[in-house]
Motif scaffolding. Structure first.
Motif, PDB file in Angstrom:
ATOM      1  N   GLU A  41      63.881  21.138  98.203  1.00  0.00           N
ATOM      2  CA  GLU A  41      64.367  21.794  99.447  1.00  0.00           C
ATOM      3  C   GLU A  41      63.851  23.317  99.496  1.00  0.00           C
ATOM      4  O   GLU A  41      64.091  23.930 100.469  1.00  0.00           O
ATOM      5  N   GLY A  42      62.978  23.615  98.467  1.00  0.00           N
ATOM      6  CA  GLY A  42      62.296  24.961  98.163  1.00  0.00           C
ATOM      7  C   GLY A  42      63.311  26.268  97.591  1.00  0.00           C
ATOM      8  O   GLY A  42      62.793  27.100  97.805  1.00  0.00           O
ATOM      9  N   PHE A  43      64.241  25.869  97.230  1.00  0.00           N
ATOM     10  CA  PHE A  43      65.285  26.521  96.503  1.00  0.00           C
ATOM     11  C   PHE A  43      64.715  27.032  94.940  1.00  0.00           C
ATOM     12  O   PHE A  43      64.342  26.156  94.414  1.00  0.00           O
ATOM     13  N   THR A  44      64.760  28.197  94.436  1.00  0.00           N
ATOM     14  CA  THR A  44      64.276  28.506  93.340  1.00  0.00           C
ATOM     15  C   THR A  44      65.563  28.449  92.240  1.00  0.00           C
ATOM     16  O   THR A  44      66.601  29.024  92.659  1.00  0.00           O
ATOM     17  N   HIS A  45      65.485  27.806  91.108  1.00  0.00           N
ATOM     18  CA  HIS A  45      66.417  27.937  90.045  1.00  0.00           C
ATOM     19  C   HIS A  45      66.023  28.565  88.983  1.00  0.00           C
ATOM     20  O   HIS A  45      65.114  28.312  88.401  1.00  0.00           O
ATOM     21  N   HIS A  46      66.991  29.778  88.525  1.00  0.00           N
ATOM     22  CA  HIS A  46      66.572  30.535  87.608  1.00  0.00           C
ATOM     23  C   HIS A  46      67.594  30.924  86.532  1.00  0.00           C
ATOM     24  O   HIS A  46      68.639  30.916  86.862  1.00  0.00           O
ATOM     25  N   TYR A  47      67.216  30.485  85.153  1.00  0.00           N
ATOM     26  CA  TYR A  47      68.291  30.660  84.217  1.00  0.00           C
ATOM     27  C   TYR A  47      68.506  31.938  83.753  1.00  0.00           C
ATOM     28  O   TYR A  47      67.226  32.548  83.384  1.00  0.00           O
ATOM     29  N   PHE A  48      69.505  32.544  83.662  1.00  0.00           N
ATOM     30  CA  PHE A  48      69.936  33.790  83.174  1.00  0.00           C
ATOM     31  C   PHE A  48      70.939  33.679  81.868  1.00  0.00           C
ATOM     32  O   PHE A  48      72.074  33.262  81.889  1.00  0.00           O
ATOM     33  N   ARG A  49      70.089  33.748  80.738  1.00  0.00           N
ATOM     34  CA  ARG A  49      71.057  33.482  79.503  1.00  0.00           C
ATOM     35  C   ARG A  49      72.064  34.574  79.173  1.00  0.00           C
ATOM     36  O   ARG A  49      73.129  33.973  78.653  1.00  0.00           O
ATOM     37  N   PRO A  50      71.966  35.850  79.519  1.00  0.00           N
ATOM     38  CA  PRO A  50      73.342  36.611  78.878  1.00  0.00           C
ATOM     39  C   PRO A  50      74.480  36.024  79.778  1.00  0.00           C
ATOM     40  O   PRO A  50      75.651  36.468  79.231  1.00  0.00           O
TER      41      PRO A  50
END
Length: 102
Positions: free
Chosen positions: A34-43
């Motif tokens: 659907e064009g959404f960006t998934h970003h992992y933020f470890r902290p």
């Protein structure tokens, strides 16, 4: 020659450490169908999902492996593309969560 070899090894280790440290903080998992960006933020051990600059969703993982989020998105939306470092980041996340140091 050994000095050159040693310098090359130090530089290689340094680059590997830099990459691991970068992955330890955050990386883009991918862009869903659907064009959404998934970003992992470890902290925060969380995934942030956004469309451009608009936040769509914030999902704490609470210690669950990131691969579970990847599988969830695969079923719900599908993936258009994976992030450049996603495969390595998924592996690092799995190793860190399945083999915690005592």
């Amino acid at each position: 020659m050994s000095a050159t070899n040693s310098a090359t090894q130090e530089r290689t280790v340094s680059l590997a450490e830099q990459l691991t440290n970068a992955l330890a903080r955050s990386f883009t998992l991918g862009i869903d169908a659907e064009g959404f960006t998934h970003h992992y933020f470890r902290p925060a051990d969380a995934v942030v999902v956004f469309d451009g600059r608009t936040l769509d969703h914030y999902q704490p993982l609470d210690g669950r492996p990131l691969r579970e989020w990847k599988a969830f998105v695969s079923q719900k939306r599908g993936w258009a593309s994976m992030g450049q470092l996603a495969h390595l980041g998924l592996r690092v996340d799995t190793e860190r969560k399945e083999n915690p140091r005592a």
